[in-house]
Design an enzyme around this catalytic site. Structure first.
Site, short mmCIF file in Angstrom:
data_model
loop_
_atom_site.label_atom_id
_atom_site.label_comp_id
_atom_site.label_asym_id
_atom_site.label_seq_id
_atom_site.Cartn_x
_atom_site.Cartn_y
_atom_site.Cartn_z
N GLU A 98 -9.55 -0.78 5.80
CA GLU A 98 -8.39 -1.00 6.65
C GLU A 98 -8.75 -0.84 8.13
OE1 GLU A 98 -5.05 1.45 5.61
OE2 GLU A 98 -3.67 0.19 6.78
N GLN A 122 0.84 -1.20 0.00
CA GLN A 122 0.00 0.00 0.00
C GLN A 122 0.88 1.25 0.00
OE1 GLN A 122 -2.03 0.61 3.72
NE2 GLN A 122 -3.69 1.76 2.80
N GLY A 123 0.85 2.00 -1.07
CA GLY A 123 1.68 3.21 -1.17
C GLY A 123 0.87 4.46 -0.90
N TYR A 124 0.60 4.70 0.36
CA TYR A 124 -0.14 5.92 0.76
C TYR A 124 0.83 6.93 1.38
CZ TYR A 124 -5.04 4.26 0.26
OH TYR A 124 -6.26 3.85 -0.21
N SER A 125 1.44 6.54 2.54
CA SER A 125 2.21 7.50 3.34
C SER A 125 3.46 7.98 2.61
CB SER A 125 2.66 6.85 4.65
OG SER A 125 1.55 6.33 5.33
C1 LIG Z 1 3.57 -0.92 11.45
C2 LIG Z 1 3.20 0.13 10.44
C3 LIG Z 1 2.91 -0.23 9.14
C4 LIG Z 1 2.58 0.73 8.19
N1 LIG Z 1 2.32 0.33 6.91
C5 LIG Z 1 2.03 1.26 5.98
C6 LIG Z 1 1.79 0.86 4.62
O1 LIG Z 1 1.86 -0.32 4.28
N2 LIG Z 1 1.52 1.82 3.72
C7 LIG Z 1 1.44 3.14 4.05
O2 LIG Z 1 1.13 3.95 3.17
N3 LIG Z 1 1.67 3.56 5.32
C8 LIG Z 1 1.97 2.65 6.29
N4 LIG Z 1 2.22 3.05 7.58
C9 LIG Z 1 2.25 4.48 7.88
C10 LIG Z 1 1.08 4.98 8.70
O3 LIG Z 1 -0.11 5.02 7.94
C11 LIG Z 1 1.47 6.37 9.24
O4 LIG Z 1 2.58 6.18 10.10
C12 LIG Z 1 0.34 7.02 10.00
O5 LIG Z 1 -0.70 7.39 9.14
C13 LIG Z 1 0.82 8.27 10.77
O6 LIG Z 1 1.52 9.14 9.94
P1 LIG Z 1 2.96 9.70 10.35
O7 LIG Z 1 3.82 8.54 10.72
O8 LIG Z 1 3.43 10.58 9.26
O9 LIG Z 1 2.74 10.52 11.69
P2 LIG Z 1 2.21 12.01 11.78
O10 LIG Z 1 1.06 12.22 10.88
O11 LIG Z 1 3.39 12.93 11.62
O12 LIG Z 1 1.71 12.07 13.28
C14 LIG Z 1 2.59 12.27 14.39
C15 LIG Z 1 1.74 12.37 15.65
O13 LIG Z 1 0.87 13.53 15.58
C16 LIG Z 1 -0.48 13.13 15.77
N5 LIG Z 1 -1.35 13.93 14.90
C17 LIG Z 1 -1.13 14.28 13.60
N6 LIG Z 1 -2.16 15.00 13.13
C18 LIG Z 1 -3.06 15.12 14.14
C19 LIG Z 1 -4.33 15.75 14.28
N7 LIG Z 1 -4.88 16.39 13.26
N8 LIG Z 1 -4.96 15.66 15.47
C20 LIG Z 1 -4.40 15.00 16.51
N9 LIG Z 1 -3.20 14.38 16.45
C21 LIG Z 1 -2.54 14.44 15.29
C22 LIG Z 1 -0.53 11.67 15.36
O14 LIG Z 1 -1.62 11.01 15.96
C23 LIG Z 1 0.81 11.16 15.84
O15 LIG Z 1 0.75 10.85 17.21
C24 LIG Z 1 2.56 2.11 8.55
C25 LIG Z 1 2.86 2.48 9.87
C26 LIG Z 1 3.18 1.52 10.80
C27 LIG Z 1 3.50 1.95 12.21
#
Ligand SMILES: Cc1cc2nc3c(=O)[nH]c(=O)nc-3n(C[C@H](O)[C@H](O)[C@H](O)COP(=O)(O)OP(=O)(O)OC[C@H]3O[C@@H](n4cnc5c(N)ncnc54)[C@H](O)[C@@H]3O)c2cc1C
Length: 393
Positions: free
Chosen positions: A244, A126-129
């Protein structure tokens, strides 16, 4: 309200249970023997489940399903969790992308991608993040320019689980940088063997290399790999995100973790008394049990909604939020029960409960982040479900 299964459903449950009792010990022994790689073993396990008729039961027959009612899949998932069966390597594709393709995919895309997905012949990621686009996913910047019959993709994804060995990726890309950020996104299916893709694994705190950074340098993607309309990918992406977060197996999974915790509380002693008899732990165990039971009932309600094709709301997000946080809380309690030896990992002589809990803690932290963090689930439930006002940015 009668929450019992119909006699034919109960018979089906027994059939699944018997199949698992017969097959699971054999395949687990094969895994322990280590004669084939973990990935090949996982593919084989998925194929076995598929051939036995236990995957994608509700999908149309034309794409590899059986057109059975969703209750059957619920029963299978319940039994798999109960037997502590390993997950399938294609779960992300089958549970997330599959239903999205059934809704938004062209006939050609459904016929091309769904059957190999079920047979584990093609593994998806999944290429989202992206760096700078996690919780605020719509800020993604990976660019796809349409040039005649193909897109040219440039940019970077991150935290892409399984990308190290995936054959394909379902990805969000920016196709109109001038449009408001939610409107200029498209949903593409990308062949991971395409020239210009570099995958750089990241090491997690568990020591695994479960996810990677993925770089795109002028990667050509045929136009027919677009899912839904051009620049309408946000709608398609949200369908996948809904899938998801709607973790149907979360309730049974949590129950298994709870049962293991209960076992630990019976076996561990302090001052000669089993921890299960000590009020501090006993009270917490009761709280967990209540939540586990509430989740089971909540899941049955969601299942009823699915069977009656009721519109989908934020209720399913509760599964992801409560399920992941509950596992984490139970794990922390287990580590407290284990005392000084708690941090010892599997393979270390004095590791209590074979080092299960510290590993579960590390994995569990990821579950509260992957697929959208707990804070984001709370925001959505508050704003869309409870109609609370949006806070200041
Ligand atoms: C084990 C694992 C597997 C993953 N697999 C995939 C994958 O296959 N494909 C993919 O695309 N992604 C994947 N991810 C990524 C995941 O979707 C992101 O890590 C997640 O969406 C959070 O984004 P970020 O890491 O950029 O954190 P950030 O968005 O930078 O968040 C940092 C902190 O700020 C808080 N925060 C941010 N915005 C807000 C808000 N508006 N209100 C309150 N709090 C907020 C968050 O809750 C978090 O605590 C994976 C992550 C993990 C841990």
């Amino acid at each position: 309200m009668d929450l019992n299964l119909l006699p034919e459903e109960e018979a089906y449950r027994q059939q699944v249970r018997a199949w698992l009792a017969h097959n699971l010990p054999k395949v687990m022994a094969e895994r322990r023997a280590g004669k084939i790689s973990g990935i090949e073993w996982s593919k084989k396990w998925q194929r076995m489940l598929y051939e036995a008729g236990y995957l994608a039961l509700a999908w149309p027959k034309a794409y590899g399903g059986q057109e059975l009612d969703p209750m059957r899949q619920f029963i299978v998932n319940d039994e798999l969790a109960r037997a502590r069966a390993p997950g399938v390597i294609g779960a992300q594709a089958i549970n997330l992308l599959g239903p999205t393709l059934l809704t938004f995919g062209t006939e050609e895309q459904k016929r091309r991608y769904l059957p190999p997905m079920l047979r584990a012949e093609e593994i998806w990621c999944q290429g989202y993040s992206e760096p700078g686009a996690g919780s605020d996913l719509a800020s993604l910047r990976t660019r796809a320019e349409l040039k005649g019959d193909h897109f040219v993709v440039n940019g970077q994804k991150v935290w892409t689980s399984r990308s190290r060995y995936a054959d394909r990726m379902f990805a969000l890309v920016r196709t109109d940088p001038a449009a408001p950020k939610h409107r200029g996104i498209s949903y593409l299916l990308i062949d991971m063997k395409s020239p210009g893709i570099t995958v750089r694994p990241l090491v997690q705190m568990t020591g695994d290399r479960g996810f990677s950074e993925v770089f795109f340098d002028n990667v050509r993607v045929p136009r027919e790999n677009l899912v839904g309309e051009l620049n309408d990918g946000w709608r398609v992406a949200n369908d996948t995100l809904y899938n998801e977060r709607n973790l149907g197996g979360a309730a049974e999974g949590n129950k298994q973790v709870f049962n293991r915790l209960l076992e630990l509380a019976r076996n561990m002693k302090r001052g000669g008394t089993a921890l299960i008899k000590q009020p501090l732990f006993r009270q917490r165990l009761v709280d967990y049990q209540i939540t586990v039971e509430a989740m089971r009932l909540h899941n049955l309600r969601l299942l009823t909604d699915t069977i009656h094709k009721r519109p989908r709301g934020v209720e399913s997000l509760v599964n992801k939020l409560v399920g992941s946080e509950l596992t984490y809380e139970m794990t922390k309690t287990a580590l407290e029960m284990e005392g000084n030896y708690a941090p010892l990992l599997k393979g270390e002589e004095r590791a209590p409960d074979r080092g299960y809990w510290p590993m579960n803690l590390m994995v569990g932290m990821g579950l509260m982040i992957g697929g959208g963090t707990s804070q984001i689930q709370k925001n959505i439930i508050a704003q869309r479900g409870l109609k609370m006002p949006k806070g200041p940015d």
